[in-house]
Design a protein around this motif. Structure first.
Motif, mmCIF file in Angstrom:
data_model
loop_
_atom_site.group_PDB
_atom_site.id
_atom_site.type_symbol
_atom_site.label_atom_id
_atom_site.label_comp_id
_atom_site.label_asym_id
_atom_site.label_seq_id
_atom_site.Cartn_x
_atom_site.Cartn_y
_atom_site.Cartn_z
ATOM 1 N N TRP A 31 33.954 -29.225 3.486
ATOM 2 C CA TRP A 31 34.917 -30.160 2.907
ATOM 3 C C TRP A 31 34.567 -31.571 3.378
ATOM 4 C CZ3 TRP A 31 36.211 -25.123 3.267
ATOM 5 C CH2 TRP A 31 37.017 -24.571 2.251
ATOM 6 N N ASP B 134 34.480 -36.123 2.082
ATOM 7 C CA ASP B 134 34.803 -37.194 1.137
ATOM 8 C C ASP B 134 33.677 -38.210 1.180
ATOM 9 O OD1 ASP B 134 35.966 -38.971 -0.600
ATOM 10 O OD2 ASP B 134 37.762 -39.333 0.597
ATOM 11 N N SER C 217 35.990 -30.505 -2.129
ATOM 12 C CA SER C 217 36.634 -31.818 -2.208
ATOM 13 C C SER C 217 37.710 -32.013 -1.161
ATOM 14 C CB SER C 217 37.264 -31.997 -3.600
ATOM 15 O OG SER C 217 36.293 -31.870 -4.612
ATOM 16 N N GLU D 195 40.104 -35.648 -0.331
ATOM 17 C CA GLU D 195 40.315 -37.091 -0.483
ATOM 18 C C GLU D 195 40.970 -37.653 0.777
ATOM 19 O OE1 GLU D 195 41.717 -38.299 -4.684
ATOM 20 O OE2 GLU D 195 42.454 -36.260 -4.317
ATOM 21 N N THR E 69 38.400 -41.939 -4.547
ATOM 22 C CA THR E 69 37.192 -41.130 -4.753
ATOM 23 C C THR E 69 37.415 -39.927 -5.680
ATOM 24 O OG1 THR E 69 37.697 -39.848 -2.754
ATOM 25 C CG2 THR E 69 36.234 -41.770 -2.508
ATOM 26 N N HIS F 112 34.716 -36.795 -6.882
ATOM 27 C CA HIS F 112 34.931 -35.375 -6.629
ATOM 28 C C HIS F 112 34.909 -34.570 -7.930
ATOM 29 C CE1 HIS F 112 35.599 -35.538 -2.359
ATOM 30 N NE2 HIS F 112 36.489 -36.498 -2.500
ATOM 31 N N HIS G 292 32.125 -31.491 -9.068
ATOM 32 C CA HIS G 292 32.411 -30.136 -9.537
ATOM 33 C C HIS G 292 31.585 -29.805 -10.778
ATOM 34 C CE1 HIS G 292 35.464 -28.243 -7.012
ATOM 35 N NE2 HIS G 292 35.867 -29.467 -6.732
ATOM 36 N N VAL H 88 39.466 -29.949 -8.012
ATOM 37 C CA VAL H 88 39.578 -30.827 -6.846
ATOM 38 C C VAL H 88 40.841 -30.487 -6.055
ATOM 39 C CG1 VAL H 88 39.844 -33.214 -6.053
ATOM 40 C CG2 VAL H 88 38.279 -32.696 -7.933
ATOM 41 N N GLU I 2 41.483 -28.989 -2.145
ATOM 42 C CA GLU I 2 42.321 -29.667 -1.162
ATOM 43 C C GLU I 2 43.436 -28.756 -0.653
ATOM 44 O OE1 GLU I 2 41.580 -34.223 -2.729
ATOM 45 O OE2 GLU I 2 43.293 -33.111 -3.523
#
Length: 235
Positions: free
Chosen positions: A6, A8, A40, A42, A98, A102, A106, A166, A170
């Motif tokens: 993971w 950013d 992803s 953020e 961002t 992301h 994908h 995304v 997360e």
């Protein structure tokens, strides 16, 4: 064995941590049997789309520092990057949302070009005078990574494309207890937080390969002390 990372694109310790992980992987005997998936995360999901600000100004405001102090913070990160053989531009960089990066990552994952796009995006953000927050630049990066330009433009223009993917990444990071990035999960057995030294990654790969079944932190004593960027965007 699968390794999930993971990160950013705005996180300097993710940029550095990727290089350290790759060095650790190179020293692992079974490196050719490792599948790497980038996921992803953020750091600043509430930043408005299309709005950017100089990184040094953003750091000074976020941490309540002077501009000179913020520049010193950037110089410290640059020193760590240089120690890994990475270039790092301390002046003239922008910060921004961002989410589009992301989403495009994908698409790149589906087309087998995820790592290529991630490397190009890191280089654009931390080395070159190109803003990853500009949609046309993002399109060019996708094409340079080997993606079809028409498909890239369609994804960049459609804010719903890969949006759920995304968000799913997360949510999963939160469920796994990730409170900052980079965050590495090895075969769902070991979790590593921050830009650890290369030898820590090699050790963790070896331990995960042996078939342990419990997700547990691995690091140089205290994984929380490893450099990272947290969920509030603090690096």
């Amino acid at each position: 064995m699968r390794v999930e990372i993971w990160s950013d694109i705005a996180c300097p310790w993710c940029y550095i941590g990727k290089a350290r992980f790759e060095k650790g992987l190179a020293a692992f005997a079974h490196r050719d049997d490792i599948e790497i998936v980038h996921r992803s995360f953020e750091l600043n999901p509430n930043l408005p789309m299309g709005v950017t600000a100089p990184v040094v100004d953003t750091l000074a405001k976020k941490y309540g520092r002077t501009l000179d102090e913020a520049r010193a913070m950037e110089a410290h990160v640059a020193s760590n990057a240089h120690s890994e053989g990475l270039e790092y531009r301390t002046e003239g960089r922008d910060s921004g949302n961002t989410f589009d990066v992301h989403r495009l990552l994908h698409l790149a994952k589906e087309r087998g070009r995820q790592n290529e796009l991630l490397d190009l995006a890191y280089r654009a953000n931390f080395v070159e005078d190109r803003s990853v927050f500009d949609s046309e630049t993002l399109v060019r990066l996708g094409v340079e990574a080997g993606l079809d330009e028409t498909e890239v433009r369609a994804v960049v223009a459609d804010e719903t494309a890969y949006a759920e993917e995304v968000r799913a990444d997360e949510r999963e990071a939160a469920e796994l207890g990730a409170n900052g990035v980079p965050f590495f999960v090895l075969d769902r057995r070991y979790g590593i937080s921050g830009g650890q030294p290369a030898e820590v990654f090699t050790q963790a790969l070896e331990q995960a390969w042996q078939g342990r079944t419990v997700l547990q932190p691995v690091g140089g004593g205290d994984t929380d002390a490893a450099p990272a960027c947290d969920v509030d965007g603090n690096c």
